[in-house]
Design a protein around this motif. Sequence first.
Motif, PDB file in Angstrom:
ATOM      1  N   VAL A  58       0.857  -1.202   0.000  1.00 20.27           N
ATOM      2  CA  VAL A  58       0.000   0.000   0.000  1.00 20.27           C
ATOM      3  C   VAL A  58       0.887   1.244   0.000  1.00 20.27           C
ATOM      4  O   VAL A  58       1.858   1.317   0.761  1.00 20.27           O
ATOM      5  CB  VAL A  58      -0.902   0.054   1.262  1.00 20.27           C
ATOM      6  N   ILE A  59       0.526   2.211  -0.833  1.00 22.13           N
ATOM      7  CA  ILE A  59       1.187   3.526  -0.791  1.00 22.13           C
ATOM      8  C   ILE A  59       0.141   4.565  -0.370  1.00 22.13           C
ATOM      9  O   ILE A  59      -0.974   4.584  -0.897  1.00 22.13           O
ATOM     10  CB  ILE A  59       1.770   3.912  -2.176  1.00 22.13           C
ATOM     11  N   VAL A  60       0.506   5.395   0.601  1.00 25.33           N
ATOM     12  CA  VAL A  60      -0.354   6.504   1.027  1.00 25.33           C
ATOM     13  C   VAL A  60       0.275   7.787   0.500  1.00 25.33           C
ATOM     14  O   VAL A  60       1.453   8.054   0.753  1.00 25.33           O
ATOM     15  CB  VAL A  60      -0.466   6.571   2.575  1.00 25.33           C
ATOM     16  N   ILE A  61      -0.510   8.592  -0.231  1.00 28.34           N
ATOM     17  CA  ILE A  61      -0.005   9.894  -0.712  1.00 28.34           C
ATOM     18  C   ILE A  61      -0.501  10.966   0.255  1.00 28.34           C
ATOM     19  O   ILE A  61      -1.701  11.208   0.379  1.00 28.34           O
ATOM     20  CB  ILE A  61      -0.522  10.234  -2.124  1.00 28.34           C
ATOM     21  N   GLY A  62       0.443  11.604   0.957  1.00 28.17           N
ATOM     22  CA  GLY A  62       0.090  12.675   1.883  1.00 28.17           C
ATOM     23  C   GLY A  62       0.237  12.241   3.329  1.00 28.17           C
ATOM     24  O   GLY A  62      -0.310  11.217   3.741  1.00 28.17           O
ATOM     25  N   ALA A  63       0.990  13.016   4.098  1.00 28.42           N
ATOM     26  CA  ALA A  63       1.199  12.708   5.516  1.00 28.42           C
ATOM     27  C   ALA A  63       0.697  13.841   6.398  1.00 28.42           C
ATOM     28  O   ALA A  63       1.370  14.293   7.312  1.00 28.42           O
ATOM     29  CB  ALA A  63       2.677  12.426   5.787  1.00 28.42           C
ATOM     30  N   GLY A  64      -0.516  14.319   6.082  1.00 32.23           N
ATOM     31  CA  GLY A  64      -1.218  15.190   7.018  1.00 32.23           C
ATOM     32  C   GLY A  64      -1.821  14.312   8.101  1.00 32.23           C
ATOM     33  O   GLY A  64      -1.505  13.117   8.207  1.00 32.23           O
ATOM     34  N   VAL A  65      -2.703  14.890   8.903  1.00 33.80           N
ATOM     35  CA  VAL A  65      -3.257  14.102  10.000  1.00 33.80           C
ATOM     36  C   VAL A  65      -4.094  12.928   9.479  1.00 33.80           C
ATOM     37  O   VAL A  65      -4.143  11.860  10.103  1.00 33.80           O
ATOM     38  CB  VAL A  65      -4.044  15.008  10.976  1.00 33.80           C
ATOM     39  N   ILE A  66      -4.701  13.085   8.289  1.00 34.18           N
ATOM     40  CA  ILE A  66      -5.505  11.986   7.738  1.00 34.18           C
ATOM     41  C   ILE A  66      -4.584  10.877   7.213  1.00 34.18           C
ATOM     42  O   ILE A  66      -4.778   9.687   7.524  1.00 34.18           O
ATOM     43  CB  ILE A  66      -6.436  12.507   6.612  1.00 34.18           C
ATOM     44  N   GLY A  67      -3.562  11.248   6.447  1.00 29.18           N
ATOM     45  CA  GLY A  67      -2.649  10.232   5.916  1.00 29.18           C
ATOM     46  C   GLY A  67      -1.868   9.534   7.015  1.00 29.18           C
ATOM     47  O   GLY A  67      -1.659   8.309   6.979  1.00 29.18           O
ATOM     48  N   ALA A  68      -1.439  10.301   8.028  1.00 32.02           N
ATOM     49  CA  ALA A  68      -0.661   9.701   9.127  1.00 32.02           C
ATOM     50  C   ALA A  68      -1.536   8.735   9.921  1.00 32.02           C
ATOM     51  O   ALA A  68      -1.082   7.649  10.316  1.00 32.02           O
ATOM     52  CB  ALA A  68      -0.114  10.802  10.032  1.00 32.02           C
TER      53      ALA A  68
END
Length: 394
Positions: A6-16
């Motif tokens: 899995v790749i998550v794009i974005g490490a804001g509070v939602i991605g983190a």
Amino acid sequence: MSSYDVIVIGAGVIGASTAYHLARLGAKRVLVLDRTQVGAGTTSQSSGILRTHYSVRENVALAQDSWGVFADFANYLGDEDAASGLVKCGYLICAPEGPKLQPLTLALEGQRQQGIEVQLLDRQQAQALLPIADLHDAALIGFEPQAGFADAYLVATSFARSARRGGVKIMEGVEVQKLLIEDGRVIGVDTNMGRFMAGTVISTQNIWATQIEQWTGITSPVQAERHTVLALEGPEPYTYAMPVFKDLGSEGMLYCRSYGGTQMLVSEGVAGEVLPSPDNEQGDVSLDLIASIGAQAAERFPSFETAGLASSWTGVYDVTPDWNPVLGRLPGISGLVVGYGFSGHGFKLSPAVGRVLAQEALGLTPDISLAPYALERFAAGRPLRGLYGVGAVS
Ligand SMILES: Cc1cc2nc3c(=O)[nH]c(=O)nc-3n(C[C@H](O)[C@H](O)[C@H](O)COP(=O)(O)OP(=O)(O)OC[C@H]3O[C@@H](n4cnc5c(N)ncnc54)[C@H](O)[C@@H]3O)c2cc1C
């Protein structure tokens, strides 16, 4: 290694939060990519208010579930050093006679039906909680004790640290430039640091979710809207013991809370300035807007007539047509899950949203249904429209 599950794009509070929950649910090879740094997007601009007050029932459920995490954050993460900066001061909301009275009545009743502790206060009781306010015109006052505010940046970085401990790899300074799709399936991403392969990609890109439309041709109905937040220094302190306050009677549907234990953080809860393209750089704060917000604050908090401006900043919302997020899979592309469009109220939902996005991506049944938040709701005429009109109180 350039191949992941899995790749998550974005490490804001939602991605983190999503990354943390992927690891918690047992996912092994997870990569998070952020073009800047963990929490450095719109998360770092958040006012941080936590409440379950919504007129949209689905949001109440996500916020209620999330509150349980905020209230027990270090334990939930299994990290005794994890902090959310929670100040549990409660949430006071009032409406005068007029158009906001019925929506508030219905929303408070709906919360009660969903098992939330909500008290109806008379003016004296409310005044005792918030003695600096003048509540003479309040026709209905609701108080939610299990509410307050926290620090969104701290929460994002805590989720990220726990995700790393769970085996997630987080790469900062890596911008996804293209989603790779083959035969209707996601196979990976191209970035400024090369190609990374994965059969599942989760986009938590906030205002930059417009890129999904460029990559897939599927509409991303989200626009960047700039909002201004002020910190006012009044002659009387707005202490940590005083509740967050939502003023449905003011022109800008103001929200206020303590800032640093003495100052008042205040902002309007209505539509902001639409930006031509996604950009969370600081914008100008006009003197007219400062005067207008200051005047509204002084009307409710009389001693703030002589308040000074301690600081001001801008932040950007990812606003959808109904001011509620798009969560789940997009039609016609397998392997792609999205979570964007939080419209200025995503922090309080972030623990539960991260969990349900992770569950969806791993092929598990989300324990809170994503169906109401599907992109298709707009075309189908089933928007999740709140009773208060546009604005983050939704
Ligand atoms: C002024 C203000 C006040 C707010 N007040 C509240 C509040 O009181 N209560 C509340 O619940 N919510 C509030 N919110 C909303 C809340 O803060 C947001 O909904 C939440 O922080 C959004 O988190 P996010 O992860 O979606 O977005 P972001 O933090 O913006 O994260 C998105 C990340 O994606 C990365 N990214 C984007 N595109 C790419 C790409 N192509 N490649 C790599 N990385 C990429 C960005 O760099 C960014 O770090 C407020 C927001 C603002 C602006």
